[in-house]
Motif scaffolding. Structure first.
Motif, PDB file in Angstrom:
ATOM      1  N   VAL A  78      56.050  20.089  20.187  1.00  0.00           N
ATOM      2  CA  VAL A  78      55.882  20.784  21.462  1.00  0.00           C
ATOM      3  C   VAL A  78      54.689  21.720  21.313  1.00  0.00           C
ATOM      4  CG1 VAL A  78      56.950  22.346  23.125  1.00  0.00           C
ATOM      5  CG2 VAL A  78      58.339  20.636  21.960  1.00  0.00           C
ATOM      6  N   TYR A  79      53.918  21.828  22.368  1.00  0.00           N
ATOM      7  CA  TYR A  79      52.703  22.634  22.330  1.00  0.00           C
ATOM      8  C   TYR A  79      52.768  23.757  23.367  1.00  0.00           C
ATOM      9  CZ  TYR A  79      51.019  18.425  19.987  1.00  0.00           C
ATOM     10  OH  TYR A  79      50.878  17.353  19.138  1.00  0.00           O
ATOM     11  N   LEU A  80      52.002  24.804  23.101  1.00  0.00           N
ATOM     12  CA  LEU A  80      51.786  25.854  24.095  1.00  0.00           C
ATOM     13  C   LEU A  80      50.290  26.159  24.111  1.00  0.00           C
ATOM     14  CD1 LEU A  80      53.161  27.785  26.119  1.00  0.00           C
ATOM     15  CD2 LEU A  80      53.056  29.533  24.321  1.00  0.00           C
ATOM     16  N   GLN A  81      49.652  25.795  25.199  1.00  0.00           N
ATOM     17  CA  GLN A  81      48.243  26.095  25.390  1.00  0.00           C
ATOM     18  C   GLN A  81      48.127  27.428  26.113  1.00  0.00           C
ATOM     19  OE1 GLN A  81      45.441  24.208  24.481  1.00  0.00           O
ATOM     20  NE2 GLN A  81      44.162  25.880  25.247  1.00  0.00           N
ATOM     21  N   ILE A  82      47.359  28.340  25.537  1.00  0.00           N
ATOM     22  CA  ILE A  82      47.162  29.646  26.149  1.00  0.00           C
ATOM     23  C   ILE A  82      45.672  29.840  26.395  1.00  0.00           C
ATOM     24  CG2 ILE A  82      47.693  32.099  26.040  1.00  0.00           C
ATOM     25  CD1 ILE A  82      49.557  31.504  23.687  1.00  0.00           C
ATOM     26  N   ASN A  83      45.303  30.043  27.638  1.00  0.00           N
ATOM     27  CA  ASN A  83      43.904  30.242  28.003  1.00  0.00           C
ATOM     28  C   ASN A  83      43.663  31.677  28.460  1.00  0.00           C
ATOM     29  OD1 ASN A  83      43.361  27.471  27.560  1.00  0.00           O
ATOM     30  ND2 ASN A  83      44.025  26.977  29.647  1.00  0.00           N
TER      31      ASN A  83
END
Length: 119
Positions: A78-83
């Motif tokens: 599972v991924y969490l992309q934070i921009n």
């Protein structure tokens, strides 16, 4: 029982991006939901987002627009992309596995990965 290992944290400048990963193993059921939380120093652990096995997502209002949860079932990750990272995003980010019964109930936690955002 589900084992969870987070990675991808680090020191990043404000405005940058990070992608956190959570590798999971163990017994996963079709009802198992994966989630990301974070805990800043001196604050309570805060819910960020959940994702089901089928890819349905749910986000906390405070992170909508900058955070994206996703998963690769073939890689058990599972991924969490934070921009557009902000100094207030500094926290330990935790992955969790659990179930949704109205709200998300975590059953297993990872050890966390530190994200530090410098201004």
């Amino acid at each position: 029982q589900v084992q969870l290992v987070e990675s991808g944290g680090g020191l990043v400048q404000a405005g940058g991006s990070l992608r956190l990963s959570c590798k999971y193993s163990g017994t996963i059921f079709s009802r198992t939901v994966m989630a990301w939380y974070r805990q800043a120093p001196g604050k309570q652990r805060e819910f960020i987002a959940t994702i089901t096995l089928g890819g349905s997502t749910n986000y906390a209002d405070s992170v909508k627009g900058r955070f994206t949860i996703s998963r690769d079932n073939a890689k058990n990750t599972v991924y969490l992309q934070i921009n557009s990272l902000k100094p207030e995003d500094t926290a330990v980010y935790y992955c969790a596995a659990g179930e949704v019964r109205g709200v998300f109930y975590p059953n297993n936690w990872g050890q966390g990965t530190q994200v530090t955002v410098s201004s």
